[in-house]
Design a protein around this motif. Structure first.
Motif, PDB file in Angstrom:
ATOM      1  N   SER A   1       0.840  -1.208   0.000  1.00  0.00           N
ATOM      2  CA  SER A   1       0.000   0.000   0.000  1.00  0.00           C
ATOM      3  C   SER A   1       0.869   1.251   0.000  1.00  0.00           C
ATOM      4  CB  SER A   1      -0.907   0.029   1.224  1.00  0.00           C
ATOM      5  OG  SER A   1      -1.736  -1.098   1.241  1.00  0.00           O
TER       6      SER A   1
ATOM      7  N   GLU B   1      -7.099  -0.757  -3.588  1.00  0.00           N
ATOM      8  CA  GLU B   1      -6.509  -1.476  -2.464  1.00  0.00           C
ATOM      9  C   GLU B   1      -7.223  -2.805  -2.239  1.00  0.00           C
ATOM     10  OE1 GLU B   1      -4.105  -0.655   0.268  1.00  0.00           O
ATOM     11  OE2 GLU B   1      -3.371   0.135  -1.608  1.00  0.00           O
ATOM     12  N   GLU B   2      -6.453  -3.831  -1.911  1.00  0.00           N
ATOM     13  CA  GLU B   2      -7.047  -5.119  -1.504  1.00  0.00           C
ATOM     14  C   GLU B   2      -8.059  -5.624  -2.527  1.00  0.00           C
ATOM     15  OE1 GLU B   2      -5.964  -6.690   1.098  1.00  0.00           O
ATOM     16  OE2 GLU B   2      -4.964  -5.139   2.272  1.00  0.00           O
TER      17      GLU B   2
HETATM   18 MG   LIG Z   1      -2.128  -2.779   2.209  1.00  0.00          MG
END
Ligand SMILES: [Mg+2]
Ligand SMILES: Nc1ncnc2c1ncn2[C@@H]1O[C@H](COP(=O)(O)OP(=O)(O)OP(=O)(O)O)[C@@H](O)[C@H]1O
Length: 380
Positions: free
Chosen positions: A105, A171-172
């Motif tokens: 991230s 993200e994710e």
């Molecule tokens: Mg992350």
């Protein structure tokens, strides 16, 4: 709902009391980004269409440059950063995969801040992410009063990134259901998003500079498979945990300063204490000590990010509950709670490590002795 673009950089919606706990990368490092832009201008570095900085400057932003006074932010794998920067210039998106806490991230935030000047066009993937979060939705009051129109359309971060030629972070991504992930397939290949509600030919077209950086954690439970079609739209980079001990110590030290800086005069964690902390993490992460003795590996991921959390907690304990000196005793006490998440089986493994490895080291080292004493009393 406010879209990202209506909020000036550096301010968050609903500003309340006190400063933001963690402003986005482009705000935290605004000075460095300006230095790099000036460097580009001075040297005449070429910038790809839609980029704020040259690829050289983007690279320097992430891995640091002593000459320019730019700090290193990502440690351990400079070639990976180069490949990532190259991917961002290409047609495909960039997919950062790897174990938890390996700075996926962080890298995506830094890269988008450097390339587009902003890292806030972000879709946070969850089991509840819907197609609207990836495409667009509607302001229902306006929709009812004036029907579908440009004004009543609420663009997703992806939509805004396409229009403005900016990097979008996802993200994710593997936490989203596969059909939601697949919404990206046509966006990435056709670089356009049809909006049939506004007319048969209505569409949002991507401008140069648009791309997607996705992150995915392949180890946690509750992740979905990615479709082959989606995989083909991304170039993959696997981010590995930091292996070098000195590197990791330096990294924890820097992150600790960054975390504790805003809290005023929190006590520093001495290097010897960090050495013990990082050694424990590396032993438990790899399942073997530096001397080659086997260690039972906990299920919990002993990532660098967790090591930073332990160091921060130890420093806070020393400041607010102790005498202001951080020792390995605080570290031992914090590891159990911060890193082991109350897992019974993991606690047994840690105990085995303490009984065997730490006990032996405690015989001839004061730091390990204090760690041993504190860890032992936790179980008594
Ligand atoms: Mg992350
Ligand atoms: N190689 C590295 N270089 C710099 N910082 C690192 C590195 N590895 C881990 N870190 C630290 O770990 C922190 C957490 O990283 P981040 O949240 O980006 O991890 P992640 O890979 O996205 O984890 P998750 O899979 O849990 O989302 C970073 O802010 C940084 O402090």
């Amino acid at each position: 709902m406010t879209t990202d673009t209506t909020i000036p950089a550096g301010t968050a919606a609903g500003s309340g009391a006190g400063p933001e706990i963690r402003p986005p990368a482009e705000v935290r490092h605004a000075g460095e980004l300006a230095t790099l832009a000036a460097w580009d201008a001075e040297r005449g570095h070429e910038r790809p269409p839609g980029w704020r900085l040259s690829p050289r400057a983007v690279r320097a932003f992430v891995v640091g440059s002593e000459e320019l006074g730019v700090s290193r932010k990502f440690y351990g794998d400079d070639p990976l950063v180069d490949r990532a920067v190259v991917s961002l210039m290409g047609r495909q998106g960039l997919m950062l995969v790897g174990e938890p806490g390996t700075a996926k991230s962080m890298l995506s935030e830094l890269l988008s801040a450097a390339v587009s000047g902003s890292s806030t066009l972000t879709v946070q993937g969850t089991a509840g992410t819907t197609e609207d979060h990836v495409r667009y939705s509607w302001n229902y009051a306006l929709l009812v009063s004036e029907g579908p129109s440009e004004r009543s359309l609420v663009p997703s971060p992806v939509c805004t990134g396409m229009r403005e030629g900016r990097v979008v972070r996802f993200e994710e991504i593997t936490r989203c259901a596969p059909e939601i992930q697949d919404t990206l397939v046509s966006i990435l290949s056709e670089k356009q998003l049809m909006v049939p509600e506004l007319g048969p030919d209505a569409r949002v077209a991507a401008r140069p500079g648009f791309t997607v950086i996705a992150t995915a954690n392949l180890k946690d439970r509750g992740v979905h498979e990615m479709s082959a079609a989606l995989k083909r739209r991304f170039s993959f980079e696997t981010v590995a945990p930091v292996r070098d001990r000195d590197f990791e110590i330096e990294l924890v030290q820097r992150q600790l300063e960054a975390e504790l800086g805003p809290r005023g005069d929190s006590p520093e964690v001495p290097r010897e204490v960090l050495e013990v902390l990082v050694t424990v993490f590396q032993d438990l992460r790899t399942g073997s000590t530096r001397e080659g003795a086997p260690v039972k590996r906990p299920e919990t991921v002993m990532s660098t990010a967790e090591a930073v959390n332990v160091a921060v907690a130890a420093s806070l304990e020393a400041r607010y509950l102790g005498d202001g000196t951080v020792t390995t005793a605080e570290v031992a006490r914090q590891i159990a709670g911060v890193a082991l998440k109350g897992e019974e089986e993991d606690a047994r493994r840690l105990r085995h490590y303490v009984d065997n490895v730490v006990r032996e080291r405690a015989r001839h080292d004061a730091g390990w002795k204090a760690f041993f004493g504190a860890a032992e009393s936790l179980w008594r």
